[in-house]
Design a protein around this motif. Structure first.
Motif, PDB file in Angstrom:
ATOM      1  N   TYR A   4       7.449  -0.061   6.093  1.00 46.86           N
ATOM      2  CA  TYR A   4       6.637  -0.813   7.049  1.00 46.86           C
ATOM      3  C   TYR A   4       5.273  -1.144   6.465  1.00 46.86           C
ATOM      4  O   TYR A   4       4.594  -2.086   6.908  1.00 46.86           O
ATOM      5  CB  TYR A   4       6.485  -0.038   8.359  1.00 46.86           C
ATOM      6  CG  TYR A   4       5.613   1.200   8.266  1.00 46.86           C
ATOM      7  CD1 TYR A   4       4.230   1.127   8.442  1.00 46.86           C
ATOM      8  CD2 TYR A   4       6.177   2.451   7.987  1.00 46.86           C
ATOM      9  CE1 TYR A   4       3.432   2.253   8.340  1.00 46.86           C
ATOM     10  CE2 TYR A   4       5.385   3.575   7.884  1.00 46.86           C
ATOM     11  CZ  TYR A   4       4.014   3.485   8.061  1.00 46.86           C
ATOM     12  OH  TYR A   4       3.216   4.611   7.952  1.00 46.86           O
ATOM     13  N   GLN A   5       4.860  -0.389   5.410  1.00 46.07           N
ATOM     14  CA  GLN A   5       3.556  -0.635   4.785  1.00 46.07           C
ATOM     15  C   GLN A   5       3.473  -2.011   4.112  1.00 46.07           C
ATOM     16  O   GLN A   5       2.380  -2.495   3.801  1.00 46.07           O
ATOM     17  CB  GLN A   5       3.251   0.453   3.749  1.00 46.07           C
ATOM     18  CG  GLN A   5       3.028   1.834   4.349  1.00 46.07           C
ATOM     19  CD  GLN A   5       4.323   2.633   4.444  1.00 46.07           C
ATOM     20  OE1 GLN A   5       5.412   2.071   4.389  1.00 46.07           O
ATOM     21  NE2 GLN A   5       4.195   3.957   4.592  1.00 46.07           N
ATOM     22  N   GLY A   7       3.757  -4.633   5.474  1.00 41.96           N
ATOM     23  CA  GLY A   7       3.004  -5.469   6.409  1.00 41.96           C
ATOM     24  C   GLY A   7       1.518  -5.485   6.146  1.00 41.96           C
ATOM     25  O   GLY A   7       0.803  -6.328   6.708  1.00 41.96           O
ATOM     26  N   ASN A   8       1.026  -4.580   5.273  1.00 39.54           N
ATOM     27  CA  ASN A   8      -0.402  -4.554   4.934  1.00 39.54           C
ATOM     28  C   ASN A   8      -0.754  -5.517   3.801  1.00 39.54           C
ATOM     29  O   ASN A   8      -1.936  -5.722   3.510  1.00 39.54           O
ATOM     30  CB  ASN A   8      -0.813  -3.132   4.530  1.00 39.54           C
ATOM     31  CG  ASN A   8      -0.641  -2.149   5.669  1.00 39.54           C
ATOM     32  OD1 ASN A   8      -0.827  -2.503   6.834  1.00 39.54           O
ATOM     33  ND2 ASN A   8      -0.283  -0.913   5.334  1.00 39.54           N
ATOM     34  N   PRO A  27      11.234  -3.784   9.843  1.00 40.68           N
ATOM     35  CA  PRO A  27       9.983  -3.354  10.499  1.00 40.68           C
ATOM     36  C   PRO A  27       9.232  -4.535  11.099  1.00 40.68           C
ATOM     37  O   PRO A  27       9.089  -5.583  10.464  1.00 40.68           O
ATOM     38  CB  PRO A  27       9.191  -2.708   9.361  1.00 40.68           C
ATOM     39  CG  PRO A  27       9.773  -3.260   8.100  1.00 40.68           C
ATOM     40  CD  PRO A  27      11.210  -3.562   8.384  1.00 40.68           C
ATOM     41  N   SER A  28       8.778  -4.378  12.317  1.00 39.34           N
ATOM     42  CA  SER A  28       8.050  -5.456  12.987  1.00 39.34           C
ATOM     43  C   SER A  28       6.747  -5.781  12.267  1.00 39.34           C
ATOM     44  O   SER A  28       6.200  -6.882  12.426  1.00 39.34           O
ATOM     45  CB  SER A  28       7.761  -5.071  14.438  1.00 39.34           C
ATOM     46  OG  SER A  28       6.960  -3.892  14.491  1.00 39.34           O
ATOM     47  N   GLN A  29       6.259  -4.843  11.431  1.00 41.08           N
ATOM     48  CA  GLN A  29       5.004  -5.064  10.703  1.00 41.08           C
ATOM     49  C   GLN A  29       5.095  -6.248   9.736  1.00 41.08           C
ATOM     50  O   GLN A  29       4.059  -6.801   9.328  1.00 41.08           O
ATOM     51  CB  GLN A  29       4.610  -3.801   9.924  1.00 41.08           C
ATOM     52  CG  GLN A  29       4.112  -2.660  10.778  1.00 41.08           C
ATOM     53  CD  GLN A  29       5.239  -1.823  11.368  1.00 41.08           C
ATOM     54  OE1 GLN A  29       6.407  -2.180  11.255  1.00 41.08           O
ATOM     55  NE2 GLN A  29       4.900  -0.695  11.984  1.00 41.08           N
ATOM     56  N   LEU A  30       6.320  -6.670   9.371  1.00 41.54           N
ATOM     57  CA  LEU A  30       6.445  -7.843   8.496  1.00 41.54           C
ATOM     58  C   LEU A  30       5.907  -9.094   9.179  1.00 41.54           C
ATOM     59  O   LEU A  30       5.570 -10.077   8.518  1.00 41.54           O
ATOM     60  CB  LEU A  30       7.908  -8.059   8.092  1.00 41.54           C
ATOM     61  CG  LEU A  30       8.558  -6.984   7.213  1.00 41.54           C
ATOM     62  CD1 LEU A  30       9.958  -7.425   6.779  1.00 41.54           C
ATOM     63  CD2 LEU A  30       7.707  -6.654   5.979  1.00 41.54           C
ATOM     64  N   ARG A  32       3.114  -9.444  10.314  1.00 46.02           N
ATOM     65  CA  ARG A  32       1.695  -9.623   9.969  1.00 46.02           C
ATOM     66  C   ARG A  32       1.501 -10.501   8.736  1.00 46.02           C
ATOM     67  O   ARG A  32       0.369 -10.907   8.432  1.00 46.02           O
ATOM     68  CB  ARG A  32       1.052  -8.264   9.686  1.00 46.02           C
ATOM     69  CG  ARG A  32       1.079  -7.270  10.826  1.00 46.02           C
ATOM     70  CD  ARG A  32       0.490  -5.978  10.330  1.00 46.02           C
ATOM     71  NE  ARG A  32       0.647  -4.877  11.264  1.00 46.02           N
ATOM     72  CZ  ARG A  32       0.482  -3.598  10.938  1.00 46.02           C
ATOM     73  NH1 ARG A  32       0.144  -3.284   9.691  1.00 46.02           N
ATOM     74  NH2 ARG A  32       0.643  -2.648  11.831  1.00 46.02           N
TER      75      ARG A  32
END
Length: 316
Positions: A4-5, A7-8, A27-30, A32
């Motif tokens: 998920y990282q 996404g940073n 991961p929903s963080q993508l 971002r």
């Protein structure tokens, strides 16, 4: 598991994680990654639903989620992914549609691949056709009637469509005849693993460079059909003609009346005898690759083959 990282990485533009045996959910963080233009997650064992957050990727031009174990519905709505040009959803067997309008309003979409879909998709695909360059609908249990419903008139067949893959369906010669009426721009046609039992005669594919009819039920009586590409199957230049894994056998040189231009001819795993060499003498003058593996060849290659076929670079 996809970290998920990722996404940073706020400036990331290209992310390919294909064929890595990745499990777990996307991961929903993508969502971002607002600069992302290319996202390929195919050929993994990713499961769960496609996160709504991917709809935030307004710069995305390429999205491939195929060959995973995803479920649920496409979460995108009108206005999501406005720059999308390529969408591949092969073999996401539980995929559903919540908002069919979303696909039909993707004004930039030119390449679309979907396999194993339910027939609720046909009407949506019909709306996409006028702008598509590449359409791949393999292993969808499509019948001739389905193809008629898609390509029922010139107006809904894309004037820019150059690649059409309908392999691994239930199509017959009727589909081949239909496609010849809409074939002005078609460069590549894949009809492998269908139920085509005879070779089409007097059809026109003026722009075709790749033709794949492998793994059908083409029989020996149809071999005369391919003996005259010049007048029966009207093509200017075939780069690749794949007729492997059928039931062809050539027994008489009397069918040899052709003069065409083919670079690669694949006739492997048929029932061909040495008579095929005599036919090839008259078939093409530009043949570079000839594959006759897995046939019934016995005895000496006919005299003159080496001098007549000087263009051949690869012989199997």
């Amino acid at each position: 598991m996809i970290p998920y990282q990722l996404g940073n990485l706020s400036q990331l533009e290209y992310l390919s994680l294909e064929r890595n045996s990745l499990a777990g959910a996307i991961p929903s963080q993508l969502g971002r990654l607002t600069h992302l233009q290319y996202l390929a997650l195919s050929d993994n064992i990713i499961d769960g639903q496609i996160p709504y957050a991917l709809g935030n990727l307004s710069q995305l031009q390429y999205l491939d989620l195929g060959y995973n174990s995803l479920s649920g519905a496409l979460p995108f709505h009108v206005g999501n992914l406005p720059m999308l040009e390529t969408l591949k959803l092969n073999f996401i067997l539980d995929l559903k549609i919540n908002d069919g309008k979303w696909l039909s309003t993707l004004t930039s979409l030119t390449n679309f691949a979907l396999s194993g879909f339910s027939h609720q998709w046909l009407q949506i695909i019909n709306k996409l056709l006028p702008k598509l360059i590449e359409l791949r609908l393999s292993r969808c249990q499509l019948s001739d009637n389905d193809i008629y419903s898609l390509f029922h008139s010139h107006s809904n067949f894309s004037t820019s469509l150059t690649i059409l893959d309908l392999s691994e369906n239930m199509l017959t010669l009727s589909t081949f005849h239909l496609l010849s009426n809409f074939s002005i721009t078609l460069h590549e046609l894949y009809l492998s693993k269908n139920n085509i039992m005879s070779f089409p005669l007097y059809l026109s594919f003026p722009s075709l460079v790749i033709l794949d009819l492998s793994y059908n039920n083409l029989a020996s009586s149809t071999f005369q059909g391919i003996s005259n590409f010049g007048s029966k199957l009207k093509v200017l230049r075939l780069r690749l003609c794949n007729l492997s894994d059928n039931n062809f056998h050539a027994t008489s040189p009397s069918i040899m009346n052709s003069s065409s231009s083919v670079d690669i001819l694949v006739l492997s795993r048929n029932l061909l005898t040495l008579a095929i060499f005599h036919w090839i003498f008259n078939f093409t003058t530009n043949l570079h690759t000839l594959d006759l593996g897995g046939n019934l060849l016995e005895g000496p290659i006919p005299n003159g083959f080496g001098t007549e076929m000087r263009s051949i670079e690869v012989l199997s």
